[in-house]
Design a protein around this motif. Structure first.
Motif, PDB file in Angstrom:
ATOM      1  N   UNK A  31      52.654  27.810  64.130  1.00 19.68           N
ATOM      2  CA  UNK A  31      53.724  27.609  63.157  1.00 19.68           C
ATOM      3  C   UNK A  31      55.070  27.982  63.764  1.00 19.68           C
ATOM      4  N   UNK A  32      56.102  27.282  63.339  1.00 20.08           N
ATOM      5  CA  UNK A  32      57.468  27.636  63.710  1.00 20.08           C
ATOM      6  C   UNK A  32      58.360  27.578  62.472  1.00 20.08           C
ATOM      7  N   UNK A  33      58.810  28.741  62.023  1.00 15.26           N
ATOM      8  CA  UNK A  33      59.788  28.872  60.934  1.00 15.26           C
ATOM      9  C   UNK A  33      59.290  28.229  59.647  1.00 15.26           C
ATOM     10  N   UNK A  34      58.023  28.434  59.322  1.00  8.60           N
ATOM     11  CA  UNK A  34      57.443  27.880  58.102  1.00  8.60           C
ATOM     12  C   UNK A  34      57.469  28.904  56.967  1.00  8.60           C
ATOM     13  N   UNK A  35      57.374  28.397  55.741  1.00 12.61           N
ATOM     14  CA  UNK A  35      57.195  29.277  54.594  1.00 12.61           C
ATOM     15  C   UNK A  35      55.876  30.031  54.717  1.00 12.61           C
ATOM     16  N   UNK A  36      54.868  29.357  55.260  1.00 15.82           N
ATOM     17  CA  UNK A  36      53.578  30.042  55.459  1.00 15.82           C
ATOM     18  C   UNK A  36      53.742  31.278  56.336  1.00 15.82           C
ATOM     19  N   UNK A  48      56.773  38.229  56.251  1.00 17.65           N
ATOM     20  CA  UNK A  48      57.954  38.701  55.555  1.00 17.65           C
ATOM     21  C   UNK A  48      59.225  37.980  55.932  1.00 17.65           C
ATOM     22  N   UNK A  49      59.153  37.061  56.855  1.00 21.69           N
ATOM     23  CA  UNK A  49      60.282  36.238  57.279  1.00 21.69           C
ATOM     24  C   UNK A  49      59.715  35.022  57.994  1.00 21.69           C
ATOM     25  N   UNK A  50      60.516  33.980  58.096  1.00 24.78           N
ATOM     26  CA  UNK A  50      60.076  32.814  58.851  1.00 24.78           C
ATOM     27  C   UNK A  50      60.026  33.155  60.333  1.00 24.78           C
ATOM     28  N   UNK A  51      58.932  32.793  60.990  1.00 26.07           N
ATOM     29  CA  UNK A  51      58.691  33.209  62.371  1.00 26.07           C
ATOM     30  C   UNK A  51      58.341  31.995  63.223  1.00 26.07           C
ATOM     31  N   UNK A  52      58.927  31.919  64.413  1.00 30.64           N
ATOM     32  CA  UNK A  52      58.451  31.010  65.460  1.00 30.64           C
ATOM     33  C   UNK A  52      57.404  31.784  66.249  1.00 30.64           C
ATOM     34  N   UNK A  53      56.141  31.451  66.062  1.00 32.13           N
ATOM     35  CA  UNK A  53      55.062  32.243  66.654  1.00 32.13           C
ATOM     36  C   UNK A  53      55.117  32.248  68.173  1.00 32.13           C
ATOM     37  N   UNK A  54      55.541  31.132  68.777  1.00 28.96           N
ATOM     38  CA  UNK A  54      55.644  31.100  70.241  1.00 28.96           C
ATOM     39  C   UNK A  54      56.710  32.077  70.716  1.00 28.96           C
ATOM     40  N   UNK A  55      57.862  32.082  70.046  1.00 31.57           N
ATOM     41  CA  UNK A  55      58.912  33.022  70.435  1.00 31.57           C
ATOM     42  C   UNK A  55      58.451  34.467  70.283  1.00 31.57           C
ATOM     43  N   UNK A  56      57.745  34.765  69.197  1.00 30.49           N
ATOM     44  CA  UNK A  56      57.266  36.133  68.986  1.00 30.49           C
ATOM     45  C   UNK A  56      56.286  36.552  70.064  1.00 30.49           C
ATOM     46  N   UNK A  57      55.352  35.662  70.413  1.00 26.28           N
ATOM     47  CA  UNK A  57      54.384  35.999  71.461  1.00 26.28           C
ATOM     48  C   UNK A  57      55.058  36.077  72.829  1.00 26.28           C
ATOM     49  N   UNK A  58      56.083  35.250  73.045  1.00 25.79           N
ATOM     50  CA  UNK A  58      56.830  35.331  74.305  1.00 25.79           C
ATOM     51  C   UNK A  58      57.480  36.703  74.443  1.00 25.79           C
ATOM     52  N   UNK A  66      58.433  31.013  76.613  1.00 22.40           N
ATOM     53  CA  UNK A  66      57.718  30.261  75.599  1.00 22.40           C
ATOM     54  C   UNK A  66      58.328  28.906  75.327  1.00 22.40           C
ATOM     55  N   UNK A  67      57.475  27.958  74.936  1.00 18.32           N
ATOM     56  CA  UNK A  67      57.922  26.616  74.576  1.00 18.32           C
ATOM     57  C   UNK A  67      57.076  26.123  73.412  1.00 18.32           C
ATOM     58  N   UNK A  68      57.734  25.634  72.357  1.00 20.88           N
ATOM     59  CA  UNK A  68      57.056  25.079  71.189  1.00 20.88           C
ATOM     60  C   UNK A  68      57.231  23.572  71.176  1.00 20.88           C
ATOM     61  N   UNK A  69      56.123  22.833  71.098  1.00 17.38           N
ATOM     62  CA  UNK A  69      56.138  21.376  71.007  1.00 17.38           C
ATOM     63  C   UNK A  69      55.694  20.994  69.599  1.00 17.38           C
ATOM     64  N   UNK A  70      56.654  20.672  68.740  1.00 19.19           N
ATOM     65  CA  UNK A  70      56.328  20.351  67.340  1.00 19.19           C
ATOM     66  C   UNK A  70      55.588  19.026  67.254  1.00 19.19           C
ATOM     67  N   UNK A 103      59.076  23.965  58.022  1.00 23.35           N
ATOM     68  CA  UNK A 103      59.270  24.251  59.445  1.00 23.35           C
ATOM     69  C   UNK A 103      58.485  23.269  60.287  1.00 23.35           C
ATOM     70  N   UNK A 104      57.901  23.749  61.352  1.00 27.65           N
ATOM     71  CA  UNK A 104      57.134  22.897  62.248  1.00 27.65           C
ATOM     72  C   UNK A 104      55.773  23.482  62.558  1.00 27.65           C
ATOM     73  N   UNK A 105      54.894  22.602  63.039  1.00 28.39           N
ATOM     74  CA  UNK A 105      53.514  22.980  63.377  1.00 28.39           C
ATOM     75  C   UNK A 105      53.122  22.181  64.608  1.00 28.39           C
ATOM     76  N   UNK A 106      52.521  22.834  65.595  1.00 27.89           N
ATOM     77  CA  UNK A 106      52.157  22.098  66.804  1.00 27.89           C
ATOM     78  C   UNK A 106      51.584  22.981  67.887  1.00 27.89           C
ATOM     79  N   UNK A 107      52.034  22.715  69.115  1.00 28.84           N
ATOM     80  CA  UNK A 107      51.464  23.348  70.310  1.00 28.84           C
ATOM     81  C   UNK A 107      52.462  24.339  70.902  1.00 28.84           C
ATOM     82  N   UNK A 108      51.947  25.295  71.650  1.00 29.99           N
ATOM     83  CA  UNK A 108      52.811  26.233  72.362  1.00 29.99           C
ATOM     84  C   UNK A 108      52.344  26.439  73.780  1.00 29.99           C
ATOM     85  N   UNK A 109      53.293  26.737  74.661  1.00 35.48           N
ATOM     86  CA  UNK A 109      52.984  27.175  76.014  1.00 35.48           C
ATOM     87  C   UNK A 109      53.679  28.509  76.260  1.00 35.48           C
TER      88      UNK A 109
END
Length: 270
Positions: A74-79, A85-95, A102-106, A113-119
């Motif tokens: 997920x990237x910046x989703x309501x989920x 407790x806030x919108x999160x880009x999971x790739x950025x957080x793990x980076x 980190x790189x997110x490919x929506x 927000x977005x949903x997809x792949x991360x490197x």
């Protein structure tokens, strides 16, 4: 593996992002350690509402791979806001938690927000976002690619998550990924949650010039497990004339409905 809301088809797209200048990844021993992991959008699948990102980050730091392909990101989703407790880009957080780039490919719009792949890459310079075909409809899918150097050799590495709904889509997506990979003369590694087993027709499309790390290691244990189903649907493939398999392991941890797959390869140089 799970379904989200049906989304209309996207046009095929390849986009390029350059991060910096090339630098050798592991110039000394010519080996690379890679990991693929479907992280179930950062939520414990067995305890709804419980976050799992810190546990995943600790695991990734312990395993210490050079590159990680993430699925169900997920990237910046309501989920993510409901979980964290806030919108999160999971790739950025793990980076941030791993010290990797980190790189997110929506693949699709989802939940505002977005949903997809991360490197995640130790030394990232070059990323490509590849949209994948969905001829039967259903959720859009994508692949994320990066080009790295091992010693003096450029290699390509990709991560993806193929359609869980329709075999027709998975077949088209395998063909699209192989078309991209086989257009390169470089050593290639590609991996991810492919949503088919070795008994399925999609697997048979992948010809002998590609090696399945699990089959070479003679370890075809399940990589996905739920209350009602299990199987080997997460893979690492590599171009057979370019790499030697050093190690393969399915890591049995309870942070997702998938297990991470860790592979170490050695580059074969003439």
């Amino acid at each position: 593996m799970k379904a989200l809301l049906p989304i209309l088809k996207n046009a095929f797209l390849i986009s390029l992002i350059i991060i910096g200048s090339f630098s050798p990844l592991m110039a000394q021993d010519q080996t690379i350690k890679i990991l693929t992991y479907n992280i179930y959008h950062g939520e414990d699948p067995f305890t709804p509402g419980k976050t799992n990102l810190d546990s995943i980050a600790i695991l990734l730091n312990e395993l210490d791979p050079d590159i990680i392909a993430l699925q169900e990101v997920d990237s910046m989703t309501v989920r993510s806001a409901n979980l964290y407790g806030r919108k999160v880009n999971l790739v950025d957080e793990l980076a941030k938690k791993t010290g990797m780039d980190g790189y997110f490919a929506k693949a699709m719009d989802y939940s505002e927000g977005g949903y997809g792949e991360g490197l995640l890459v130790k030394k990232a310079e070059y990323f490509i976002h590849q949209n994948l075909p969905i001829p039967a409809g259903g959720e859009p899918r994508a692949a994320a690619w990066t080009s790295l150097k091992i010693g003096e050799k450029n290699i390509w590495i990709g991560g993806t998550h193929l359609c869980h709904q329709f075999q027709e889509n998975r077949i088209a997506q395998v063909q699209e990924i192989l078309g991209f990979a086989e257009s390169k003369s470089n050593p290639i590694i590609w991996m991810g949650d492919l949503n088919f087993t070795p008994q399925d027709n999609e697997y048979q499309l992948i010809k002998a010039n590609w090696k399945d790390a699990a089959k070479i290691a003679k370890d075809e244990s399940s990589t996905y497990q739920s209350a009602t189903d299990e199987g080997r649907i997460d893979y690492v493939w590599f171009s057979k004339n370019h790499f030697e398999l050093i190690g393969y392991q399915v890591i049995h941890v309870p942070y997702s409905d998938h297990f991470p797959v860790l592979v170490e390869l050695k580059l074969i140089t003439p």
